[in-house]
Enzyme design. Structure first.
Site, PDB file in Angstrom:
ATOM      1  N   LYS A 287       6.108  -1.699  17.731  1.00  0.00           N
ATOM      2  CA  LYS A 287       7.565  -0.702  17.882  1.00  0.00           C
ATOM      3  C   LYS A 287       7.384   0.009  19.140  1.00  0.00           C
ATOM      4  O   LYS A 287       6.149   0.400  19.514  1.00  0.00           O
ATOM      5  CB  LYS A 287       7.557   0.204  16.555  1.00  0.00           C
ATOM      6  CG  LYS A 287       7.757  -0.439  15.185  1.00  0.00           C
ATOM      7  CD  LYS A 287       7.979   0.452  14.171  1.00  0.00           C
ATOM      8  CE  LYS A 287       8.505  -0.070  12.976  1.00  0.00           C
ATOM      9  NZ  LYS A 287       9.736  -1.002  12.766  1.00  0.00           N
ATOM     10  N   GLU A 359       6.545  -6.643   8.010  1.00  0.00           N
ATOM     11  CA  GLU A 359       5.323  -6.484   7.144  1.00  0.00           C
ATOM     12  C   GLU A 359       5.701  -6.214   5.475  1.00  0.00           C
ATOM     13  O   GLU A 359       5.057  -6.539   4.535  1.00  0.00           O
ATOM     14  CB  GLU A 359       4.364  -5.730   7.889  1.00  0.00           C
ATOM     15  CG  GLU A 359       4.557  -4.050   7.133  1.00  0.00           C
ATOM     16  CD  GLU A 359       5.994  -3.545   7.648  1.00  0.00           C
ATOM     17  OE1 GLU A 359       6.478  -4.080   8.901  1.00  0.00           O
ATOM     18  OE2 GLU A 359       6.484  -2.547   7.217  1.00  0.00           O
ATOM     19  N   ARG A 361       8.145  -7.053   3.643  1.00  0.00           N
ATOM     20  CA  ARG A 361       8.489  -8.548   2.962  1.00  0.00           C
ATOM     21  C   ARG A 361       7.418  -9.020   2.408  1.00  0.00           C
ATOM     22  O   ARG A 361       7.155  -9.824   1.489  1.00  0.00           O
ATOM     23  CB  ARG A 361       9.601  -9.192   3.575  1.00  0.00           C
ATOM     24  CG  ARG A 361       9.057  -9.928   4.721  1.00  0.00           C
ATOM     25  CD  ARG A 361      10.316 -10.371   5.674  1.00  0.00           C
ATOM     26  NE  ARG A 361      11.113  -9.279   6.358  1.00  0.00           N
ATOM     27  CZ  ARG A 361      12.275  -9.517   7.197  1.00  0.00           C
ATOM     28  NH1 ARG A 361      12.504 -10.518   7.403  1.00  0.00           N
ATOM     29  NH2 ARG A 361      12.777  -8.397   7.722  1.00  0.00           N
TER      30      ARG A 361
HETATM   31  N1  BES Z   1       9.672  -0.318   8.096  1.00  0.00           N
HETATM   32  C1  BES Z   1      10.626  -1.017   9.068  1.00  0.00           C
HETATM   33  C2  BES Z   1      12.242  -1.036   8.693  1.00  0.00           C
HETATM   34  C3  BES Z   1      12.540   0.546   9.056  1.00  0.00           C
HETATM   35  C4  BES Z   1      13.650   0.780  10.233  1.00  0.00           C
HETATM   36  C5  BES Z   1      12.418   1.373   8.128  1.00  0.00           C
HETATM   37  C6  BES Z   1      13.955   1.889  10.369  1.00  0.00           C
HETATM   38  C7  BES Z   1      13.125   2.886   8.691  1.00  0.00           C
HETATM   39  C8  BES Z   1      13.766   2.907   9.615  1.00  0.00           C
HETATM   40  C9  BES Z   1      10.555  -2.650   8.808  1.00  0.00           C
HETATM   41  O1  BES Z   1       8.985  -2.877   8.789  1.00  0.00           O
HETATM   42  C10 BES Z   1      10.618  -3.421  10.289  1.00  0.00           C
HETATM   43  O2  BES Z   1      10.114  -3.013  11.127  1.00  0.00           O
HETATM   44  N2  BES Z   1      11.510  -4.327  10.152  1.00  0.00           N
HETATM   45  C11 BES Z   1      11.972  -4.907  11.329  1.00  0.00           C
HETATM   46  C12 BES Z   1      12.311  -6.128  10.833  1.00  0.00           C
HETATM   47  C13 BES Z   1      12.462  -7.255  12.089  1.00  0.00           C
HETATM   48  C14 BES Z   1      11.195  -7.457  12.618  1.00  0.00           C
HETATM   49  C15 BES Z   1      12.865  -8.666  11.707  1.00  0.00           C
HETATM   50  C16 BES Z   1      13.363  -4.211  11.804  1.00  0.00           C
HETATM   51  O3  BES Z   1      14.223  -3.919  10.923  1.00  0.00           O
HETATM   52  O4  BES Z   1      13.566  -4.078  13.118  1.00  0.00           O
HETATM   53 ZN    ZN Z   2       7.894  -1.294   7.570  1.00  0.00          ZN
HETATM   54 ZN    ZN Z   3       7.733  -3.359  10.010  1.00  0.00          ZN
END
Ligand code: BES
Ligand code: ZN
Ligand code: ZN
Length: 509
Positions: A287, A359, A361
């Site tokens: 990230k 991750e 899911r």
């Molecule tokens: N933990 C994140 C989702 C999230 C985003 C939670 C913002 C709280 C605030 C999750 O694991 C994630 O990173 N999801 C990605 C999915 C993508 C790679 C398809 C996302 O939402 O960007």
């Molecule tokens: Zn996450």
């Molecule tokens: Zn994530």
């Protein structure tokens, strides 16, 4: 905070603050040209307490207090009252005022008055106030009292908190309503317990520490506790969960908290499953650093399940309920999962990990299969799953997905009673088209658009055919800016809805 009901007149009650709710007058709500009521005349619906001194009418005339929702004004040393302060707080437009606003009014009072040195509050409700209103006020007051100050040295020296909150309902049977206070207390304390866990930084709250917290809840409130460690999960074949965990030196766990009613005729068995990523770096698909510190709240689903089970143990619904929480840290070391890796889930399905940041899911896939294998007849999961849900719904509604319309309607009814908002998202088969892998049974991501829906479809592959609801709480589990009734940080969303769903269960499938 001590909460109680008072049924006698409040005139002689010695308190730091006596609060009454006043609504917008019709003329402020809908200005009428040429036919405006005389200024200075008290509004008919103003409570006597506030109206009698003429102070409120003056405030209304000057425009200093209009009755707008959550607006308040404070009068010191009010005439004829033993209270040190009289507080009028706005209820907005009367027809729109519900338990949701009432809960927040109690929170606003606690949050705003505690910083002014107030230690005791009396909130006067109308004679007709009922059980649900008492529950809402109790919850709002306790939730409003929570602060994320555990790691601050200063507040401990000079604690700012409300010690006593009295709900005054003239002429009511206080004994009859004490059960409502108790229920509100259990629910709000469970929600605050969840907020405490969510607020813990990831260096303190590892998967092992979160498992320990669940274990303590089990022993304190009488739940069965079970934990699977990495070796046990490997034995079972939880390749999806273990693939996420392998990049961290903090080992993963899958915990189970089980509540069993003393007697049950129901053959239903409710499973609550919560995403417990104690920190989400994104893994190799790392990230951006901006805001990454917030990824300590990526275990809000798991913490919500633990909080809900804590309240369920105390409120004792008629249905068996089991909480499951897969606990991992999504980190990056030499053993971290790579994009392109293919893992085999507990269900036997193979998954191509196209993005290591998707991750949640993966760990939920194995937890859902595990819940199914352990006899769940209905499953609700809660997960901070996608940023996309915030794009779709903003910060006010959880996203709700289902494979069973009737079950979702039951959940939405429970959420409404609990005063939480969820919005149904589509699950048309069309979206499934986005989840195609060239090399495995399914990929862990779809296309960019509809990201929260493809995530839900991925989970559904592991929940079907059991009636299932998925709650994406990524945008509702954390408040970036404080509200008048809630401090900045973790919200503890979904806890009250889960408990209400279990309590309202009446055997129908
Ligand atoms: N933990 C994140 C989702 C999230 C985003 C939670 C913002 C709280 C605030 C999750 O694991 C994630 O990173 N999801 C990605 C999915 C993508 C790679 C398809 C996302 O939402 O960007
Ligand atoms: Zn996450
Ligand atoms: Zn994530």
């Amino acid at each position: 905070m001590q909460i109680s009901i008072e049924s006698s007149s409040v005139d002689h009650v010695e308190t730091d603050a006596l609060a009454v709710i006043c609504f917008e007058t019709e003329e402020t709500a809908e200005p009428q040209v040429g036919n405006a009521p005389a200024p200075n005349s008290p509004h008919a619906s103003d409570p006597d307490l506030a109206a009698q001194s003429g102070w409120l009418a003056e405030l209304r005339t000057s425009g200093e207090f209009t009755g707008k929702l959550y607006e308040y004004a404070i009068l010191h040393r009010p005439e004829g009252l033993a209270a040190k302060r009289l507080v009028v707080i706005g209820g907005g437009k009367r027809p729109k005022f519900s338990d949701v606003e009432l809960r927040r009014v109690a929170g606003v009072l606690v949050r705003s008055l505690k910083s002014k040195g107030v230690r005791t509050i009396v909130l006067q409700l109308e004679k007709s106030a009922e059980r649900n209103e008492v529950v809402a006020v109790t919850e709002g007051a306790i939730l409003g009292g929570w602060e994320a100050d555990k790691y601050k040295s200063e507040p401990k020296k000079t604690p700012k908190q409300i010690d006593e909150f009295i709900i005054s309902i003239p002429g009511t049977d206080a004994g009859e309503l004490s059960e409502a206070v108790e229920r509100g207390q259990i629910l709000a304390e469970a929600q605050n317990f969840t907020r405490d866990l969510v607020n813990e930084p990831a260096n303190k709250l590892t998967p092992a520490a979160l498992a320990e917290a669940a274990k303590s809840v089990a022993s304190e409130f009488g739940l069965e506790y079970k934990v699977l460690d990495g070796a046990a999960m490997a034995e079972l074949g939880m390749g999806a969960l273990l693939g996420v965990a392998q990049g961290s030196t903090n080992p993963p766990f899958l915990i189970t908290l089980a509540y069993r009613p003393a007697r049950t005729e129901a053959c239903d068995h409710l499973a609550l499953v919560g995403k417990g990523v104690t920190f989400d770096t994104g893994g190799i698909s790392i990230k951006p650093c901006d805001g990454m510190e917030k990824m300590k709240y990526d275990m809000a689903g798991a913490a919500g399940i633990i909080g809900a089970m804590r309240a369920i143990a105390q409120l004792k619904p008629a249905i068996p309920v089991t909480g499951y929480a897969p606990l991992v840290e999504n980190m990056i070391n030499g053993n971290a999962q790579r994009p392109g890796d293919i893992v085999t889930a507990l269900s036997g399905k193979t998954i191509e990990v196209l993005n290591t940041d998707a991750e949640g899911r993966l760990i939920l896939a194995d937890a859902l299969t595990y819940a199914n294998r352990n006899g769940a007849t209905h499953i609700v999961d809660a997960a901070t799953l996608t940023g996309a849900i915030g794009i779709a719904l903003g910060h006010y509604n959880m996203g709700a997905f289902t494979n069973d319309e009737a079950f979702l309607q039951r959940f939405l009814a429970a959420a409404k009673i609990a005063g939480e908002k969820a919005w149904q998202m589509p699950m048309d088969e069309d979206y499934k088209e986005y989840l195609k892998s060239a090399f495995a049974d399914l990929p862990n991501i779809g296309v960019r658009y509809g990201g929260s829906i493809t995530a839900a479809w991925f989970l559904r592959e592991f929940a079907d055919p059991t009636p299932w609801i998925h709650l994406d709480i990524a945008s509702t589990a954390w408040l970036d800016e404080a509200k008048g009734w809630l401090s900045k940080g973790p919200t503890g969303v979904a806890v009250r809805s889960f408990v209400e769903l279990a309590l309202d269960w009446n055997g129908q499938s």
